[in-house]
Design a protein around this motif. Sequence first.
Motif, mmCIF file in Angstrom:
data_model
loop_
_atom_site.group_PDB
_atom_site.id
_atom_site.type_symbol
_atom_site.label_atom_id
_atom_site.label_comp_id
_atom_site.label_asym_id
_atom_site.label_seq_id
_atom_site.Cartn_x
_atom_site.Cartn_y
_atom_site.Cartn_z
ATOM 1 N N MET A 96 15.597 14.086 0.458
ATOM 2 C CA MET A 96 15.859 13.225 1.606
ATOM 3 C C MET A 96 15.233 13.787 2.881
ATOM 4 O O MET A 96 14.803 13.022 3.753
ATOM 5 C CB MET A 96 17.366 13.042 1.796
ATOM 6 N N SER A 97 15.160 15.101 2.983
ATOM 7 C CA SER A 97 14.551 15.699 4.178
ATOM 8 C C SER A 97 13.090 15.273 4.307
ATOM 9 O O SER A 97 12.607 14.979 5.404
ATOM 10 C CB SER A 97 14.651 17.226 4.107
ATOM 11 N N VAL A 144 18.493 4.728 0.099
ATOM 12 C CA VAL A 144 19.818 5.060 -0.428
ATOM 13 C C VAL A 144 19.737 6.429 -1.066
ATOM 14 O O VAL A 144 18.831 6.706 -1.860
ATOM 15 C CB VAL A 144 20.286 4.016 -1.463
ATOM 16 N N GLY A 145 20.685 7.316 -0.706
ATOM 17 C CA GLY A 145 20.684 8.641 -1.299
ATOM 18 C C GLY A 145 21.601 9.587 -0.567
ATOM 19 O O GLY A 145 22.300 9.195 0.380
ATOM 20 N N GLY A 146 21.621 10.829 -0.988
ATOM 21 C CA GLY A 146 22.457 11.836 -0.373
ATOM 22 C C GLY A 146 22.021 12.119 1.050
ATOM 23 O O GLY A 146 20.827 12.240 1.332
ATOM 24 N N VAL A 147 22.989 12.221 1.941
ATOM 25 C CA VAL A 147 22.657 12.363 3.362
ATOM 26 C C VAL A 147 22.728 13.809 3.832
ATOM 27 O O VAL A 147 22.421 14.095 4.983
ATOM 28 C CB VAL A 147 23.600 11.489 4.220
ATOM 29 N N GLY A 148 23.146 14.741 2.981
ATOM 30 C CA GLY A 148 23.241 16.139 3.382
ATOM 31 C C GLY A 148 21.888 16.834 3.337
ATOM 32 O O GLY A 148 20.845 16.230 3.053
ATOM 33 N N VAL A 185 19.011 13.703 -2.091
ATOM 34 C CA VAL A 185 17.860 13.198 -2.825
ATOM 35 C C VAL A 185 17.848 11.683 -2.723
ATOM 36 O O VAL A 185 18.897 11.046 -2.725
ATOM 37 C CB VAL A 185 17.924 13.641 -4.308
ATOM 38 N N VAL A 186 16.668 11.107 -2.634
ATOM 39 C CA VAL A 186 16.527 9.652 -2.555
ATOM 40 C C VAL A 186 16.858 9.036 -3.911
ATOM 41 O O VAL A 186 16.273 9.402 -4.931
ATOM 42 C CB VAL A 186 15.099 9.264 -2.140
ATOM 43 N N SER A 187 17.809 8.109 -3.931
ATOM 44 C CA SER A 187 18.138 7.372 -5.147
ATOM 45 C C SER A 187 17.321 6.092 -5.252
ATOM 46 O O SER A 187 16.965 5.665 -6.352
ATOM 47 C CB SER A 187 19.629 7.027 -5.178
ATOM 48 N N ALA A 188 17.055 5.448 -4.119
ATOM 49 C CA ALA A 188 16.268 4.214 -4.107
ATOM 50 C C ALA A 188 15.712 4.003 -2.713
ATOM 51 O O ALA A 188 16.298 4.448 -1.723
ATOM 52 C CB ALA A 188 17.119 3.018 -4.537
ATOM 53 N N ALA A 189 14.587 3.316 -2.640
ATOM 54 C CA ALA A 189 13.954 3.028 -1.355
ATOM 55 C C ALA A 189 13.484 1.587 -1.345
ATOM 56 O O ALA A 189 12.967 1.081 -2.353
ATOM 57 C CB ALA A 189 12.767 3.971 -1.109
ATOM 58 N N SER A 190 13.657 0.916 -0.213
ATOM 59 C CA SER A 190 13.157 -0.450 -0.078
ATOM 60 C C SER A 190 11.637 -0.421 -0.085
ATOM 61 O O SER A 190 11.006 0.618 0.155
ATOM 62 C CB SER A 190 13.671 -1.081 1.215
ATOM 63 N N TYR A 191 11.032 -1.570 -0.333
ATOM 64 C CA TYR A 191 9.572 -1.616 -0.372
ATOM 65 C C TYR A 191 8.982 -1.327 0.997
ATOM 66 O O TYR A 191 7.867 -0.804 1.102
ATOM 67 C CB TYR A 191 9.109 -2.963 -0.926
ATOM 68 N N VAL A 251 16.654 3.512 7.709
ATOM 69 C CA VAL A 251 18.120 3.476 7.666
ATOM 70 C C VAL A 251 18.545 4.143 6.362
ATOM 71 O O VAL A 251 18.165 3.696 5.271
ATOM 72 C CB VAL A 251 18.651 2.034 7.711
ATOM 73 N N VAL A 252 19.308 5.227 6.459
ATOM 74 C CA VAL A 252 19.732 5.980 5.275
ATOM 75 C C VAL A 252 21.190 5.654 4.987
ATOM 76 O O VAL A 252 22.057 5.807 5.851
ATOM 77 C CB VAL A 252 19.544 7.496 5.479
ATOM 78 N N LEU A 253 21.460 5.207 3.757
ATOM 79 C CA LEU A 253 22.813 4.825 3.351
ATOM 80 C C LEU A 253 23.265 5.687 2.183
ATOM 81 O O LEU A 253 22.480 5.937 1.259
ATOM 82 C CB LEU A 253 22.842 3.354 2.920
#
Length: 425
Positions: free
Chosen positions: A79-80, A52-56, A60-66, A90-92
């Motif tokens: 995010m890059s 989960v995070g900004g897609v541009g 920046v990543v706000s959270a990531a699954s384990y 999967v980026v949301l």
Amino acid sequence: MSRKQQLHRPGPPPGPPGDDTGCSILHVDMDAFFVSVELLDRPELRGRPVVVGGVGGRGVVSAASYEAREYGVHSAMPMSRARRLCPHAVVLPPRHERYVAVSRAVFEIFRSVTPLVEPLSVDEAFLDVAGARKLYGRPAEIARLVRERVREQQGVTCSVGVAPTKFVAKLASTRCKPDGLMVVPADGVEEFLHALPVAALWGVGERTEQQLTRLGLRTVGQLARVPLATLQRELGNALGGHLHALAWGRDPRPVVPESVDKSIGAEETFDTDLDDPDEIRRELLRLAEKVGARLRAGGHAGRTVSVKLRDGDFKTITRSRTLREPTDLARVIYVTACELYEASGWDRVRLRLVGVRVENLTSADDAPRQLALDEPETGWREAERVIDQVASRFGHGAVRPAALVRRGGGRPAGRDAREHGDGRG
């Protein structure tokens, strides 16, 4: 393994909780909270790496699954880079209103057990359960109860550390993630702490860690055995004394409930740097609208308005002004933010990020209010409340200032908006 991974790697699986005598402090930390909430609405993504995070381009990543963390992805990472590490993730985009709604429900569960709840952010809190034992049992049993209620009522999981102090409880919750429970007995605090790296101590950033490494101190146990006077000579009186106390498990701070956020703000990182003052003012207007709506939704008003400006080289400045009386009006926030921006000397600097924040919050019902000389009795306040009502029914953006409407319905220049109320957070 990076320093961040060392501090946040999952601990052992939850087992027998141990002796919880004297362990009245709980630290509850939601597991990959933003991702967990997204999976409630998209269960088909379970088991897959989700970010989960900004897609541009500057997201920046706000959270990531384990599952994504196994590839080295973590929060605050560009995010890059996350996409390079885990190209099949999967980026949301973040949905802050959804996270806040679930967070409020989770905190209601906390407060159903004890009124002594100290929020640190939307997804973690300290609880003092000393007064809840007659109703709910021992601290470890209360921790189990909290975990069960959160899972059953909200469909997300949390990890809980149980300890005699806040500092140790927080470390325990980190070591038993995800979906774990760890009790650090009062007579086992030193054994638990002394095996950890010095970076686990609050107040040890990368620079302090380097200083300690030069002194040959790599574990908390090694630091604990250094005389207090030596630490204070090497690190300064305040930091040396602070780390020495923590190394021996001494943390007298009580759990302090907070009933309202300390501040509410929103910020925007642009896809490309902007130096057009009109574009910047348009962005300030959009952010002021968001902040005003959040203030009114929470029943807050604030006296201090601040703006945050960051240039392409990551140099950041903030400017603030305290108003004569608290406000929850976007119009007042916007006008003040523009004045701060124009007086900053950065009105022609190419900006990477702008932010608007309102601080010194109070209850809107208790805030004094006087009409300005040219203000009608019915006007901006009523108009903004009508906009709130429309937004609650049709969604944000259904009604917005003309300055924010672009040909073809496009968004303003910015992207990757992040809103947050610090309560701590």
